[in-house]
Design a protein around this motif. Sequence first.
Motif, PDB file in Angstrom:
ATOM      1  N   GLN A  85       0.790  -1.226   0.000  1.00 31.95           N
ATOM      2  CA  GLN A  85       0.000   0.000   0.000  1.00 31.95           C
ATOM      3  C   GLN A  85       0.824   1.279   0.000  1.00 31.95           C
ATOM      4  OE1 GLN A  85      -3.562  -0.087   2.596  1.00 31.95           O
ATOM      5  NE2 GLN A  85      -2.580  -1.893   3.473  1.00 31.95           N
ATOM      6  N   THR A  86       2.129   1.190   0.181  1.00 25.47           N
ATOM      7  CA  THR A  86       2.947   2.366   0.459  1.00 25.47           C
ATOM      8  C   THR A  86       3.305   3.187  -0.767  1.00 25.47           C
ATOM      9  OG1 THR A  86       3.878   1.152   2.316  1.00 25.47           O
ATOM     10  CG2 THR A  86       5.050   3.117   1.633  1.00 25.47           C
ATOM     11  N   ALA A  87       3.638   2.545  -1.863  1.00 28.62           N
ATOM     12  CA  ALA A  87       4.139   3.256  -3.042  1.00 28.62           C
ATOM     13  C   ALA A  87       3.038   4.073  -3.713  1.00 28.62           C
ATOM     14  CB  ALA A  87       4.732   2.265  -4.041  1.00 28.62           C
ATOM     15  N   GLU A  88       3.456   5.185  -4.308  1.00 32.74           N
ATOM     16  CA  GLU A  88       2.522   6.014  -5.063  1.00 32.74           C
ATOM     17  C   GLU A  88       1.916   5.180  -6.198  1.00 32.74           C
ATOM     18  OE1 GLU A  88       2.591  10.082  -7.704  1.00 32.74           O
ATOM     19  OE2 GLU A  88       4.111   9.814  -6.145  1.00 32.74           O
ATOM     20  N   GLY A  89       0.617   5.259  -6.354  1.00 32.44           N
ATOM     21  CA  GLY A  89      -0.073   4.491  -7.382  1.00 32.44           C
ATOM     22  C   GLY A  89      -0.639   3.171  -6.881  1.00 32.44           C
ATOM     23  N   ALA A  90      -0.287   2.777  -5.660  1.00 30.02           N
ATOM     24  CA  ALA A  90      -0.761   1.493  -5.133  1.00 30.02           C
ATOM     25  C   ALA A  90      -2.275   1.494  -4.939  1.00 30.02           C
ATOM     26  CB  ALA A  90      -0.050   1.164  -3.819  1.00 30.02           C
ATOM     27  N   GLY A  91      -2.830   2.607  -4.515  1.00 29.78           N
ATOM     28  CA  GLY A  91      -4.270   2.677  -4.267  1.00 29.78           C
ATOM     29  C   GLY A  91      -5.092   2.359  -5.502  1.00 29.78           C
ATOM     30  N   GLU A  92      -4.679   2.893  -6.631  1.00 24.39           N
ATOM     31  CA  GLU A  92      -5.399   2.635  -7.884  1.00 24.39           C
ATOM     32  C   GLU A  92      -5.317   1.157  -8.260  1.00 24.39           C
ATOM     33  OE1 GLU A  92      -3.040   5.060  -7.562  1.00 24.39           O
ATOM     34  OE2 GLU A  92      -4.319   6.847  -7.576  1.00 24.39           O
ATOM     35  N   LEU A  93      -4.150   0.555  -8.067  1.00 22.29           N
ATOM     36  CA  LEU A  93      -4.005  -0.871  -8.355  1.00 22.29           C
ATOM     37  C   LEU A  93      -4.842  -1.706  -7.395  1.00 22.29           C
ATOM     38  CD1 LEU A  93      -0.176  -1.063  -9.125  1.00 22.29           C
ATOM     39  CD2 LEU A  93      -2.038  -1.516 -10.729  1.00 22.29           C
ATOM     40  N   LEU A  94      -4.825  -1.351  -6.117  1.00 23.33           N
ATOM     41  CA  LEU A  94      -5.622  -2.093  -5.139  1.00 23.33           C
ATOM     42  C   LEU A  94      -7.111  -2.025  -5.470  1.00 23.33           C
ATOM     43  CD1 LEU A  94      -3.668  -1.179  -1.922  1.00 23.33           C
ATOM     44  CD2 LEU A  94      -4.068  -3.500  -2.788  1.00 23.33           C
ATOM     45  N   ASP A  95      -7.543  -0.898  -6.022  1.00 28.04           N
ATOM     46  CA  ASP A  95      -8.950  -0.776  -6.411  1.00 28.04           C
ATOM     47  C   ASP A  95      -9.321  -1.776  -7.502  1.00 28.04           C
ATOM     48  OD1 ASP A  95      -9.328   1.259  -4.582  1.00 28.04           O
ATOM     49  OD2 ASP A  95      -9.147   2.876  -6.067  1.00 28.04           O
ATOM     50  N   ARG A  96      -8.325  -2.243  -8.260  1.00 21.21           N
ATOM     51  CA  ARG A  96      -8.560  -3.204  -9.350  1.00 21.21           C
ATOM     52  C   ARG A  96      -8.208  -4.641  -8.977  1.00 21.21           C
ATOM     53  NH1 ARG A  96      -4.648  -0.640 -12.979  1.00 21.21           N
ATOM     54  NH2 ARG A  96      -4.400  -2.758 -13.735  1.00 21.21           N
ATOM     55  N   LEU A  97      -7.700  -4.855  -7.759  1.00 20.70           N
ATOM     56  CA  LEU A  97      -7.198  -6.172  -7.357  1.00 20.70           C
ATOM     57  C   LEU A  97      -8.284  -7.237  -7.272  1.00 20.70           C
ATOM     58  CD1 LEU A  97      -4.773  -7.873  -6.376  1.00 20.70           C
ATOM     59  CD2 LEU A  97      -5.307  -7.088  -4.047  1.00 20.70           C
ATOM     60  N   GLY A  98      -9.447  -6.867  -6.797  1.00 18.44           N
ATOM     61  CA  GLY A  98     -10.488  -7.844  -6.510  1.00 18.44           C
ATOM     62  C   GLY A  98     -10.764  -7.838  -5.023  1.00 18.44           C
ATOM     63  N   PRO A  99     -11.558  -8.783  -4.534  1.00 20.26           N
ATOM     64  CA  PRO A  99     -11.977  -8.758  -3.130  1.00 20.26           C
ATOM     65  C   PRO A  99     -10.797  -8.853  -2.161  1.00 20.26           C
ATOM     66  CG  PRO A  99     -12.993 -10.607  -4.312  1.00 20.26           C
ATOM     67  CD  PRO A  99     -12.089  -9.918  -5.260  1.00 20.26           C
ATOM     68  N   HIS A 100     -10.689  -7.841  -1.299  1.00 17.27           N
ATOM     69  CA  HIS A 100      -9.640  -7.797  -0.291  1.00 17.27           C
ATOM     70  C   HIS A 100     -10.053  -6.781   0.762  1.00 17.27           C
ATOM     71  CE1 HIS A 100      -8.622  -4.215  -2.641  1.00 17.27           C
ATOM     72  NE2 HIS A 100      -8.013  -3.774  -1.554  1.00 17.27           N
ATOM     73  N   ARG A 101      -9.311  -6.775   1.852  1.00 15.38           N
ATOM     74  CA  ARG A 101      -9.454  -5.702   2.831  1.00 15.38           C
ATOM     75  C   ARG A 101      -8.060  -5.210   3.173  1.00 15.38           C
ATOM     76  NH1 ARG A 101      -8.917  -7.029   8.279  1.00 15.38           N
ATOM     77  NH2 ARG A 101      -8.519  -9.236   8.622  1.00 15.38           N
ATOM     78  N   ARG A 102      -8.016  -3.979   3.646  1.00 16.78           N
ATOM     79  CA  ARG A 102      -6.731  -3.351   3.925  1.00 16.78           C
ATOM     80  C   ARG A 102      -6.555  -3.106   5.414  1.00 16.78           C
ATOM     81  NH1 ARG A 102      -7.055   1.115  -1.017  1.00 16.78           N
ATOM     82  NH2 ARG A 102      -7.989  -0.366  -2.467  1.00 16.78           N
ATOM     83  N   GLY A 103      -5.371  -3.448   5.905  1.00 14.06           N
ATOM     84  CA  GLY A 103      -4.989  -3.136   7.273  1.00 14.06           C
ATOM     85  C   GLY A 103      -3.971  -2.016   7.237  1.00 14.06           C
ATOM     86  N   VAL A 104      -3.257  -1.820   8.333  1.00 16.77           N
ATOM     87  CA  VAL A 104      -2.271  -0.747   8.402  1.00 16.77           C
ATOM     88  C   VAL A 104      -1.204  -0.927   7.322  1.00 16.77           C
ATOM     89  CG1 VAL A 104      -0.487   0.325   9.832  1.00 16.77           C
ATOM     90  CG2 VAL A 104      -2.672  -0.334  10.841  1.00 16.77           C
TER      91      VAL A 104
END
Length: 134
Positions: A85-104
Amino acid sequence: MAQKTLPTDVPVDDFLAGLDARRASEGGELVALFRDVTGEEPVMWGPSIIGFGEYEYTYASGHSGVWPKAGFSPRKAELSLYGLQTAEGAGELLDRLGPHRRGVDCVYVRRLDAIDRDVLRELVALSWEYYSRS
């Protein structure tokens, strides 16, 4: 306080062999994906984390240690994917990953076959590049 989770000499294959069939299979697939993206061999960190490479960190508090640049843990309930989740652009990729949840600092996935492996590959590459610069 000494860091608890450090690299061990336990063979990754031995660890995977001790998991239930589904998690062992998913773990093997993740090892292949992470190895391909990073060019590194997997190393056990503590009793249940499979890591690739390592970097040193120091928090503002002065606490410092080492951690894998990329890694995961095939836990019983969910796969824990570290550092995505740390690198710039990770949020957009995570939005396309599929079912998941995010922790710290973790991304939790119930089933590997439910997520987009190409997006996961991109996330691992992005994370690897980020932590290789740090």
